[in-house]
Design a protein around this motif. Structure first.
Motif: not given
Length: 156
Positions: A65, A68, A95
């Motif tokens: 990600a 996150i 996220t």
């Protein structure tokens, strides 16, 4: 284990759980994550894969990600002996896709080390739900919810 020893052990265990949550972010320190575990520890992912702590980076399936953060809510620790404890830490992850991207709990077995500290011997990541447009859904799809199985996991 007397109350003082138990309090110290709880402190060590909680410290490891929080360190893992802090490290489990974008541009993750995978070596730092591995240090939360015993060398021969077990890391069980939401899709049921079992890895060694040194393979922890596989949790993101090559799709880390961009942002996150893992937020812990409840941490419950039960000692099964002076050398072992079981814990469950509830989390939700934020996220770049969704504020509540995915949620569930980490089910851990901790073991006391020779120096008196505690490390994770076994961790199972249980994802109880995820936002259908979130990072977890994009990376794991329905696989992320298989570990929740009979525990009520479903997309929200």
């Amino acid at each position: 284990m007397n109350l003082t020893e138990e309090a110290i052990a709880r402190s060590h265990i909680t410290k490891v759980i929080h360190r893992y949550a802090r490290l489990a972010r974008e541009n993750c320190d995978w070596d730092g994550i591995a240090k939360c575990f015993e060398t021969d520890g077990i890391y069980r992912l939401p899709d049921r894969r079992i890895l060694s702590p040194s393979q922890a980076r596989e949790v993101v399936r090559g799709k880390e990600a961009a942002f996150i953060r893992h937020h812990l809510t409840t941490v419950d620790i039960e000692f099964t002996s002076e050398e072992e404890a079981h814990s469950q830490a509830q989390f939700f992850a934020t996220t770049e896709y969704e504020f509540a991207d995915h949620w569930g709990y980490w089910e851990d077995t901790f073991r006391r080390q020779k120096d008196g500290t505690w490390l994770i011997h076994e961790r199972t990541i249980v994802t109880e739900g995820h936002h259908p447009e979130g990072w977890s859904a994009k990376v794991y799809g329905g696989d992320a919810l298989k570990m929740a199985g009979d525990k009520g996991g479903k997309e929200k």
